[in-house]
Scaffold this active site. Structure first.
Site, PDB file in Angstrom:
ATOM      1  N   ASP A 204      15.441 -10.895 -10.178  1.00 35.68           N
ATOM      2  CA  ASP A 204      16.689 -11.233 -10.859  1.00 35.68           C
ATOM      3  C   ASP A 204      16.357 -11.611 -12.298  1.00 35.68           C
ATOM      4  O   ASP A 204      15.201 -11.522 -12.714  1.00 35.68           O
ATOM      5  CB  ASP A 204      17.402 -12.393 -10.138  1.00 35.68           C
ATOM      6  CG  ASP A 204      16.641 -13.719 -10.261  1.00 35.68           C
ATOM      7  OD1 ASP A 204      15.538 -13.738 -10.853  1.00 35.68           O
ATOM      8  OD2 ASP A 204      17.153 -14.738  -9.768  1.00 35.68           O
ATOM      9  N   ASP A 206      17.025 -14.870 -14.953  1.00 34.60           N
ATOM     10  CA  ASP A 206      17.467 -16.270 -14.971  1.00 34.60           C
ATOM     11  C   ASP A 206      17.683 -16.734 -16.407  1.00 34.60           C
ATOM     12  O   ASP A 206      16.792 -16.577 -17.246  1.00 34.60           O
ATOM     13  CB  ASP A 206      16.395 -17.160 -14.318  1.00 34.60           C
ATOM     14  CG  ASP A 206      16.008 -16.695 -12.918  1.00 34.60           C
ATOM     15  OD1 ASP A 206      16.788 -16.939 -11.993  1.00 34.60           O
ATOM     16  OD2 ASP A 206      14.932 -16.084 -12.770  1.00 34.60           O
ATOM     17  N   ASP A 312      21.092 -15.106 -12.596  1.00 30.42           N
ATOM     18  CA  ASP A 312      21.401 -16.520 -12.402  1.00 30.42           C
ATOM     19  C   ASP A 312      21.662 -17.151 -13.765  1.00 30.42           C
ATOM     20  O   ASP A 312      20.830 -17.054 -14.668  1.00 30.42           O
ATOM     21  CB  ASP A 312      20.211 -17.260 -11.750  1.00 30.42           C
ATOM     22  CG  ASP A 312      20.076 -16.948 -10.264  1.00 30.42           C
ATOM     23  OD1 ASP A 312      21.078 -16.530  -9.650  1.00 30.42           O
ATOM     24  OD2 ASP A 312      18.976 -17.142  -9.728  1.00 30.42           O
TER      25      ASP A 312
HETATM   26  P1  8DG Z   1      11.529 -13.389  -9.668  1.00 29.08           P
HETATM   27  O1  8DG Z   1      12.979 -13.652  -9.871  1.00 29.08           O
HETATM   28  O2  8DG Z   1      10.882 -12.694 -10.810  1.00 29.08           O
HETATM   29  O3  8DG Z   1      11.261 -12.711  -8.381  1.00 29.08           O
HETATM   30  O4  8DG Z   1      10.767 -14.785  -9.584  1.00 29.08           O
HETATM   31  P2  8DG Z   1      11.262 -16.165 -10.156  1.00 29.08           P
HETATM   32  O5  8DG Z   1      12.109 -15.984 -11.371  1.00 29.08           O
HETATM   33  O6  8DG Z   1      10.081 -17.046 -10.282  1.00 29.08           O
HETATM   34  O7  8DG Z   1      12.106 -16.709  -8.939  1.00 29.08           O
HETATM   35  P3  8DG Z   1      13.618 -17.206  -8.854  1.00 29.08           P
HETATM   36  O8  8DG Z   1      13.956 -17.159  -7.401  1.00 29.08           O
HETATM   37  O9  8DG Z   1      14.521 -16.460  -9.761  1.00 29.08           O
HETATM   38  O10 8DG Z   1      13.548 -18.707  -9.267  1.00 29.08           O
HETATM   39  C1  8DG Z   1      13.240 -19.119 -10.576  1.00 29.08           C
HETATM   40  C2  8DG Z   1      13.074 -20.578 -10.591  1.00 29.08           C
HETATM   41  O11 8DG Z   1      14.311 -21.185 -10.391  1.00 29.08           O
HETATM   42  C3  8DG Z   1      12.140 -21.044  -9.486  1.00 29.08           C
HETATM   43  O12 8DG Z   1      11.085 -21.784  -9.999  1.00 29.08           O
HETATM   44  C4  8DG Z   1      12.927 -21.954  -8.651  1.00 29.08           C
HETATM   45  C5  8DG Z   1      14.137 -22.220  -9.491  1.00 29.08           C
HETATM   46  N1  8DG Z   1      15.311 -22.393  -8.690  1.00 29.08           N
HETATM   47  C6  8DG Z   1      15.975 -21.586  -7.806  1.00 29.08           C
HETATM   48  N2  8DG Z   1      17.023 -22.237  -7.278  1.00 29.08           N
HETATM   49  C7  8DG Z   1      16.999 -23.442  -7.842  1.00 29.08           C
HETATM   50  C8  8DG Z   1      17.802 -24.557  -7.734  1.00 29.08           C
HETATM   51  O13 8DG Z   1      18.757 -24.576  -6.982  1.00 29.08           O
HETATM   52  N3  8DG Z   1      17.450 -25.622  -8.507  1.00 29.08           N
HETATM   53  C9  8DG Z   1      16.368 -25.603  -9.352  1.00 29.08           C
HETATM   54  N4  8DG Z   1      16.081 -26.659 -10.090  1.00 29.08           N
HETATM   55  N5  8DG Z   1      15.615 -24.558  -9.466  1.00 29.08           N
HETATM   56  C10 8DG Z   1      15.930 -23.512  -8.721  1.00 29.08           C
HETATM   57  O14 8DG Z   1      15.654 -20.443  -7.553  1.00 29.08           O
HETATM   58 MN    MN Z   2      13.976 -14.992 -11.239  1.00 27.39          MN
HETATM   59 MN    MN Z   3      16.769 -16.791  -9.844  1.00 29.99          MN
END
Ligand code: 8DG
Ligand code: MN
Ligand code: MN
Length: 388
Positions: A204, A206, A312
């Site tokens: 995704d 972020d 996100d």
């Molecule tokens: P990717 O998308 O490239 O596969 O990997 P990523 O970017 O590291 O994973 P991610 O699932 O998009 O999550 C990014 C960061 O966001 C991860 O360190 C955890 C954090 N995160 C969530 N949900 C929540 C939440 O509800 N609260 C907080 N503080 N952080 C969150 O994914």
């Molecule tokens: Mn991500």
């Molecule tokens: Mn994410």
């Protein structure tokens, strides 16, 4: 007493947040195998085992060289007996029988396919598995009641399981920037998550959004979402409003992975760049997303001129920005160990909103990631080395 170290291994510390973990490392064969066991434990809802395998994998990612023999692991922390047995078998035989068995098991394969549906977590996938579902298409055809997220997850299954490229993330960034500027001039967006850690692709994109003037960011998300929706740029969105209050959510509330920012889980409709082989060469060996089997049976020739991309969005007040940035940059294991370090080693409580010192009974108010590391007594680790 000091543990004895193998010749190649400098002292590796026990918490991921004490180590530098680059994206590229030297032990992918071992870490891929441990990841399979971690996933399988997660599918069996055994979080403790899952984290143990993830920690073992993470420490191998921080090693400066490839492991060739068990002696190379002398003094390396975080390796439990089970992980060591698996590593030993792979070093000796090239593969692990346990890992191969898991990879071939019906449960692992089904749980993997079902949890790859956006909106389907381990609990739902496990229930569906026990009801006989195996493939995403089974979820469509079984007459199960699906929520909106799951419907979107199935509808866009192929796109959402095709890695998002950095170029696509940057295109989304331009759209988000335009939306945010349109509804709140002066607001700032920051790319977080895996892309901030230097990953070339992600599942995704972020983004963290803030405004330099505290309070201006309140209520921003619904306006951004409306702007995007009015232009047909969203295929799905679920917006949560900010519910963080320091007085009630502070020290009494244990730090938790879920934070309380105004946030939006969405699926963007991203126009594909117009086909131009010179400008967009297909990387050698890269899989064409359209060639994968779709649960809806969409064929390559029917591929539309756009791609569904998970995005996100998170809005943070500027006073909490450093915590939000640190919390949303990841990796997830790095975050987990930051909070564990704070609690166990410093008697502090770290979240994506605040840092509370239980010894002094007060909040600490750092203004940058670097200050947070310093207050936690940690060496600063840049995002590109948080790939634990
Ligand atoms: P990717 O998308 O490239 O596969 O990997 P990523 O970017 O590291 O994973 P991610 O699932 O998009 O999550 C990014 C960061 O966001 C991860 O360190 C955890 C954090 N995160 C969530 N949900 C929540 C939440 O509800 N609260 C907080 N503080 N952080 C969150 O994914
Ligand atoms: Mn991500
Ligand atoms: Mn994410």
């Amino acid at each position: 007493t000091e543990p004895s170290h193998g010749a190649m291994v400098p002292t590796l510390k026990g918490y991921a947040c004490q180590r530098r973990t680059p994206l590229q490392h030297h032990n992918a064969l071992l870490t891929d195998a441990l990841l399979v066991l971690a996933e399988n434990a997660e599918f069996c809802e055994d979080e403790g085992r899952s984290v143990a395998f993830r920690r073992a994998g993470a420490v191998l990612k921080a090693l400066p060289q490839a492991v060739h023999k068990m002696e190379d692991l002398q003094g390396v922390p975080c390796l439990g007996g089970h992980s060591q047995r698996v590593i030993k078998e792979i070093l000796e035989d090239g593969t692990s029988r346990e890992v191969e068995m898991v990879l071939q098991s019906e449960q692992y394969q089904a749980m993997k396919a079902l949890t790859n549906i956006f909106g389907v977590g381990v609990k739902t996938a496990d229930r569906w598995f026990r009801e006989g579902l195996r493939l995403p298409s089974d979820a469509l055809n079984s007459g199960h009641k699906l929520n909106h997220a799951q419907q979107a997850g199935l509808q866009y299954y192929d796109d959402l399981n095709t890695p998002v490229t950095k170029a696509e993330a940057d295109s989304i960034g331009q759209i988000v920037e335009e939306a945010v500027q349109a509804v709140l001039p002066g607001a700032e967006i920051t790319l977080t998550g895996g892309f901030r850690r230097g990953k070339p692709t992600g599942h995704d994109v972020d983004f963290l959004i803030t405004h330099p003037e505290e309070g201006k960011e309140e209520g921003l998300m619904p306006k951004v979402v409306s702007w995007l929706e009015a232009r047909g740029l969203l295929l799905y969105q679920k917006t949560n409003i900010n519910s963080y209050l320091e007085a009630t959510d502070g020290p009494a509330r244990p730090p938790h992975n879920m934070d309380r920012f105004e946030r939006c889980f969405s699926i963007f409709r991203l126009e594909r760049p117009r086909a131009s082989p010179e400008q967009h060469p297909q990387a050698v060996g890269e899989e064409q997303p359209q060639e994968r089997g779709s649960p809806l049976g969409r064929r390559a020739s029917e591929s539309p001129g756009w791609k569904a991309v998970r995005v996100d969005l998170v809005v943070s007040p500027v006073s909490q920005f450093a915590f939000a940035l640190l919390g949303w940059t990841g990796s997830q294991l790095f975050e987990r160990d930051l909070r564990r370090w704070a609690g166990q080693e410093k008697r502090m409580s770290l979240s994506s909103h605040a840092l509370y010192d239980s010894t002094q009974n007060r909040y600490l108010r750092p203004c940058s990631e670097a200050e947070i590391f310093a207050l936690l007594g940690l060496e600063f680790i840049p995002p590109s080395e948080r790939n634990a």
